[in-house]
Design an enzyme around this catalytic site. Structure first.
Site, short mmCIF file in Angstrom:
data_model
loop_
_atom_site.label_atom_id
_atom_site.label_comp_id
_atom_site.label_asym_id
_atom_site.label_seq_id
_atom_site.Cartn_x
_atom_site.Cartn_y
_atom_site.Cartn_z
N ASP A 1 0.86 -1.20 0.00
CA ASP A 1 0.00 0.00 0.00
C ASP A 1 0.89 1.24 0.00
OD1 ASP A 1 -2.39 1.40 -0.02
OD2 ASP A 1 -2.55 1.46 2.16
N TYR B 1 1.17 5.65 -0.41
CA TYR B 1 0.65 6.80 0.36
C TYR B 1 0.87 8.01 -0.55
CZ TYR B 1 0.23 9.60 4.76
OH TYR B 1 -0.15 10.44 5.77
N HIS C 1 -4.04 13.95 0.68
CA HIS C 1 -4.29 13.05 1.82
C HIS C 1 -3.14 13.15 2.83
CE1 HIS C 1 -5.41 9.62 4.24
NE2 HIS C 1 -4.24 9.06 4.00
N ARG D 1 0.15 16.62 13.03
CA ARG D 1 1.34 17.43 13.33
C ARG D 1 0.92 18.89 13.24
NH1 ARG D 1 3.21 13.09 10.60
NH2 ARG D 1 3.01 14.17 8.62
N GLU E 1 -9.22 3.96 -2.48
CA GLU E 1 -7.96 3.73 -3.20
C GLU E 1 -8.25 3.01 -4.50
OE1 GLU E 1 -4.65 2.30 -0.95
OE2 GLU E 1 -5.41 3.08 0.97
N LYS F 1 -4.66 -2.32 9.91
CA LYS F 1 -4.85 -2.39 8.46
C LYS F 1 -5.09 -3.80 7.95
CE LYS F 1 -3.84 1.92 7.29
NZ LYS F 1 -4.66 2.73 6.39
N THR G 1 -4.84 6.48 -0.03
CA THR G 1 -6.10 7.22 -0.06
C THR G 1 -6.05 8.35 -1.09
OG1 THR G 1 -6.25 6.76 2.28
CG2 THR G 1 -7.76 8.43 1.42
MN MN Z 1 -4.23 2.78 2.67
#
Ligand code: MN
Length: 422
Positions: free
Chosen positions: A133, A135, A140, A149, A208, A260, A356
């Site tokens: 997966d 990112y 996102h 943060r 996704e 996950k 995402t």
């Molecule tokens: Mn994911």
């Protein structure tokens, strides 16, 4: 652009295709289906029908191609995919020819080779060997960075240099239609109290798309961005279920684990990369400049309209997100080049998900974490209820299609209902 015969927008089929169908003759996605709980086998979607490739092979309509009976009389697409891009492209061209309105070869056998989609059971399309997966949506990553943060340093320093990803769990990838149970796990709801174990309270989806690979090179070899297209068979819609409260407590320092791997849902029709070629679009300008092994040429992003709906038990669908796959920062070619840059090998049936897919505006966010902004802005449903995250008995549905002029090819949907924790 590649000249792929089966993509000709003027083609028409003798099988009737309803208006706005996801499956005109220019699509021809592959999947695994069964009828009346008989043996699963390879099929191709056309309109509301499924063309049975096992049956047309046995009738001799695929002679001349290098395939064998067991490539289609199979509960997974992996064996068929071992013929590589050249093989599956020739197969799709031949299927397009057989379904063409001017072709009569199959017409006498139509009852033996065509089945209604609404009478078929769809299965997981591939035996997934490995699942990764990424990112790769900037919005996102930015949104998550802002929440956890601060907006000034939302993206971590590596994000624009590396297509960040993690190795996920292949065993718990499930087909559309299969329900999931709310996962249980460790959470730490209070800063000052010790952790607790119990059902996840912040269950989320992630919108996704996944790509499915062909057999790759030997261990130790790399795939370049220019070669990547030849190693990608096709794509599906992908819901990467996420338990946010479990994730928050467990992810330090090694990243996602039990938050996950309890389930990821995929749509069942694999739309080939070939069929998606006409929908290529340019990607964003990448600044800072990427390292040379991540440079690419040509349009490697794809415009795919995506939406997410939540349907409560016996209720209406509520559209909670409208996004587009073109919003990705890193494209598949860069992801695959990065994944294999160290010599890591890939195999037929590996799945690699995008991360995402969030667009730049509210309404385009691809997870409840972002839609409800960590639970501070509940989403108002048609029935008057609210959602911060996903509740028991909710069904989460994702749909997607690519469109150019009047021609549209789609993915069907990935839909899964959430049952209470076991
Ligand atoms: Mn994911």
């Amino acid at each position: 652009m590649l000249n792929i015969k089966a993509n000709n927008p003027n083609l028409k089929s003798w099988v009737s295709v309803p208006e706005n169908s996801d499956f005109p003759i220019q699509n021809l996605p592959f999947g695994i289906f069964s009828i009346n709980e008989e043996y699963p086998r390879v099929g191709v979607a056309i309109g509301d029908k499924i063309l049975d490739l096992k049956a047309i092979f046995e009738l001799g309509h695929l002679s001349g191609l290098p395939f064998k009976a067991s490539d289609f009389d199979s509960e997974y697409l992996n064996s068929m995919m071992m013929h590589g891009k050249e093989g599956t492209r020739a197969l799709r061209d031949r299927i397009s020819e057989l379904l063409n309105i001017e072709n009569t070869e199959l017409k006498g056998d139509a009852e033996k080779v065509l089945f209604n989609q609404n009478e078929a059971q769809m299965h997981l399309p591939v035996m997934v060997g490995d699942y990764t997966d990424f990112y790769s949506s900037e919005q996102h990553a930015y949104n998550v960075g802002c929440m956890f943060r601060d907006p000034a340093n939302a993206l971590l320093p590596n994000w624009k240099h590396i297509p960040v990803g993690y190795h996920g769990r292949a065993s718990s990838i499930i087909p559309s239609g299969q329900s999931i149970h709310r996962p249980k796990g460790q959470q730490k709801p209070s800063e000052t109290e010790p952790p607790v174990f119990g059902p996840c309270k912040l269950l989320d989806f992630e919108l996704e798309m996944a790509f499915i690979t062909y057999e790759g090179k030997e261990l130790g070899d790399s795939i370049t961005t220019a070669e990547a297209d030849d190693y990608i068979f096709g794509m599906t819609l992908f819901n990467d279920w996420s338990a946010r409260d479990i994730q928050k407590w467990e992810y330090v320092p090694l990243g996602p684990f039990l938050a996950k791997n309890f389930a990821s849902s995929t749509s069942c029709w694999v739309v080939t990369l070939d069929a998606l070629e006409p929908y290529r679009v340019p990607g964003p300008i990448q600044d800072p400049k990427v390292l040379s092994y991540l440079e690419y040429s040509g349009d490697k992003h794809i415009a795919i309209d995506l939406e997410v709906l939540i349907q409560p038990e016996n209720g209406e669908e509520n559209k909670v997100c409208h996004s587009n796959y073109k919003h990705m920062y890193w494209n598949m070619n860069q992801q695959l080049a990065h994944h294999t840059a160290n010599g890591c090998d890939i195999h037929a049936g590996d799945m690699m998900a995008s991360g995402t897919i969030s667009g730049g505006k509210e309404g385009e966010y691809g997870s409840m974490l972002e839609i409800s902004w960590k639970g501070t802005k509940p989403f108002k449903m048609n029935d008057g209820s609210e959602r911060k995250f996903i509740q028991d008995s909710d069904t989460v549905i994702m749909r997607g299609y690519a469109q150019k002029g009047d021609l549209r090819i789609g993915f069907g949907e990935v839909s899964s209902k959430v049952l209470p924790a076991k």
